[in-house]
Motif scaffolding. Structure first.
Motif, PDB file in Angstrom:
ATOM      1  N   ALA A  98      49.062 106.436  -5.359  1.00  6.54           N
ATOM      2  CA  ALA A  98      49.149 107.703  -4.630  1.00  6.54           C
ATOM      3  C   ALA A  98      48.402 107.656  -3.306  1.00  6.54           C
ATOM      4  CB  ALA A  98      48.599 108.843  -5.478  1.00  6.54           C
ATOM      5  N   VAL A  99      47.334 106.862  -3.229  1.00  5.77           N
ATOM      6  CA  VAL A  99      46.539 106.746  -2.009  1.00  5.77           C
ATOM      7  C   VAL A  99      46.231 105.278  -1.758  1.00  5.77           C
ATOM      8  CG1 VAL A  99      45.495 109.038  -2.302  1.00  5.77           C
ATOM      9  CG2 VAL A  99      44.329 107.010  -3.213  1.00  5.77           C
ATOM     10  N   GLU A 100      45.775 104.999  -0.546  1.00  4.59           N
ATOM     11  CA  GLU A 100      45.349 103.663  -0.160  1.00  4.59           C
ATOM     12  C   GLU A 100      43.915 103.738   0.332  1.00  4.59           C
ATOM     13  OE1 GLU A 100      49.731 102.300   1.594  1.00  4.59           O
ATOM     14  OE2 GLU A 100      48.116 102.960   2.939  1.00  4.59           O
ATOM     15  N   VAL A 101      43.129 102.735   0.016  1.00  7.77           N
ATOM     16  CA  VAL A 101      41.735 102.693   0.450  1.00  7.77           C
ATOM     17  C   VAL A 101      41.675 102.292   1.925  1.00  7.77           C
ATOM     18  CG1 VAL A 101      39.480 101.630   0.101  1.00  7.77           C
ATOM     19  CG2 VAL A 101      40.951 102.104  -1.864  1.00  7.77           C
ATOM     20  N   VAL A 102      40.959 103.081   2.726  1.00  2.93           N
ATOM     21  CA  VAL A 102      40.723 102.762   4.133  1.00  2.93           C
ATOM     22  C   VAL A 102      39.234 102.463   4.274  1.00  2.93           C
ATOM     23  CG1 VAL A 102      40.895 103.549   6.511  1.00  2.93           C
ATOM     24  CG2 VAL A 102      42.578 104.325   4.825  1.00  2.93           C
ATOM     25  N   PRO A 103      38.838 101.211   4.462  1.00  2.00           N
ATOM     26  CA  PRO A 103      37.414 100.862   4.508  1.00  2.00           C
ATOM     27  C   PRO A 103      36.643 101.687   5.527  1.00  2.00           C
ATOM     28  CG  PRO A 103      38.762  98.879   4.435  1.00  2.00           C
ATOM     29  CD  PRO A 103      39.704 100.038   4.633  1.00  2.00           C
ATOM     30  N   ASN A 104      35.481 102.170   5.094  1.00  2.00           N
ATOM     31  CA  ASN A 104      34.540 102.932   5.935  1.00  2.00           C
ATOM     32  C   ASN A 104      35.089 104.273   6.409  1.00  2.00           C
ATOM     33  OD1 ASN A 104      32.713 100.709   5.813  1.00  2.00           O
ATOM     34  ND2 ASN A 104      33.800  99.734   7.518  1.00  2.00           N
ATOM     35  N   ARG A 105      36.229 104.692   5.873  1.00  3.05           N
ATOM     36  CA  ARG A 105      36.785 105.977   6.279  1.00  3.05           C
ATOM     37  C   ARG A 105      37.117 106.872   5.088  1.00  3.05           C
ATOM     38  NH1 ARG A 105      41.670 105.669  10.200  1.00  3.05           N
ATOM     39  NH2 ARG A 105      41.276 107.918  10.102  1.00  3.05           N
ATOM     40  N   GLY A 106      37.759 106.308   4.080  1.00  5.05           N
ATOM     41  CA  GLY A 106      38.129 107.127   2.929  1.00  5.05           C
ATOM     42  C   GLY A 106      39.408 106.635   2.296  1.00  5.05           C
ATOM     43  N   PHE A 107      40.347 107.575   2.099  1.00  2.53           N
ATOM     44  CA  PHE A 107      41.587 107.254   1.403  1.00  2.53           C
ATOM     45  C   PHE A 107      42.761 107.885   2.140  1.00  2.53           C
ATOM     46  CE2 PHE A 107      38.075 107.292  -1.524  1.00  2.53           C
ATOM     47  CZ  PHE A 107      38.266 106.156  -2.294  1.00  2.53           C
TER      48      PHE A 107
END
Length: 301
Positions: A152-161
């Motif tokens: 449902a979501v993707e991990v965005v490093p140092n930012r969130g999802f």
């Protein structure tokens, strides 16, 4: 440095053996006196007698020192201090509370995703969502990690999802895979399950109709999955249930731009549940297959 360490070890005194063999005559005679003094200090704590049973006459003290002869042999062994209660006994309660919060946040995030409140392509941070739900960032982050596993979501490093941008092609592929799995199972169930079992699933079909009539997309999604799980559970295959439920949930995430699902579409989808139960009860295999395929490809619900 290694030579210095070797010289230092060479000058160290060897570790003494246990018991009176390590002591000279005078030191061995002093041990019972020390034991009596320690016993006198440990016999009472705040006016209460210490716990534990007295040592048997002539038994060796717990410290490993052999009893001395004469009056010294009658000296009581030192009473061990009361063991502290391990802190780990209180840990499970804290973990249960944390997992309960995470589960509630996970449900809330799924509802927001299905309802389009979390927009595909947008990035959301755990602290910001935690503030929105009135919790810390930790349970939000754990719930988001679970949603990442579900696609449902993707991990965005140092930012969130980032909410996954689902395309019509991806939804069509999911519908095809679901049909490949569920159509043969439904046909087998239609031939083997007694009519009375299908009657037991009527309330679940009615729950989807009620949610559709209200236009409640989030509750309809939950009721729809509950209905399909109940039908497939009659096959008695837990692995099938896990795979089918994962595919079903993935097919419910919104498309790019999160279009609003029309009220009439939800009502039509819900009506297919009741029609499917009728066909399963009548063992009408052709209608069962047609309804299941249409249900997947027509609405992706």
């Amino acid at each position: 440095m290694e030579q210095g360490a070797a010289r230092e070890r060479a000058t160290e005194r060897p570790s003494p053996p246990f018991g009176d063999a390590a002591r000279g005559p005078e030191e061995a005679a002093r041990v019972p006196e020390q034991a009596r003094a320690e016993s006198a200090r440990g016999e009472h704590t705040h006016g209460e007698h210490t716990h534990g049973e007295p040592a048997a006459p002539g038994a060796a003290p717990a410290s490993g020192v052999a009893p001395a002869s004469g009056a010294a042999a009658a000296a009581p062994a030192p009473v061990p201090a009361r063991a502290a209660v391990p802190a780990a006994r209180t840990a499970p309660a804290a973990r249960v509370v944390r997992h309960s919060v995470r589960g509630q946040i996970l449900d809330a995030l799924r509802t927001a995703l299905v309802g389009g409140e979390l927009v595909p392509g947008e990035v959301y941070s755990a602290p910001a969502l935690g503030e929105r739900f009135g919790v810390s960032a930790t349970p939000v982050r754990e719930a988001m990690q679970r949603l990442a596993v579900e696609g449902a979501v993707e991990v965005v490093p140092n930012r969130g999802f980032r909410v996954t941008e689902r395309t019509p092609r991806e939804l069509a592929e999911l519908a095809e895979v679901r049909a490949l799995i569920e159509v043969p199972v439904m046909l087998r169930l239609a031939r083997t399950v007694p009519a009375g079992r299908w009657a037991e699933l009527r309330p679940l079909a009615e729950a989807t109709s009620a949610a559709a009539a209200r236009g409640d997309r989030a509750h309809y999604a939950e009721a729809d999955r509950a209905f399909h799980r109940a039908v497939l559970s009659l096959a008695g295959n837990e692995q099938l249930l896990a795979v089918a439920d994962d595919l079903h949930r993935r097919s419910q995430w919104p498309l790019i731009s999160a279009p609003v699902v029309r009220h009439g579409v939800l009502v039509a989808d819900a009506a297919e549940h009741t029609a499917l139960l009728d066909a399963l009860t009548a063992q009408d295999l052709a209608v069962v297959e047609a309804l299941v395929r249409e249900h997947f490809t027509g609405s992706n619900a």
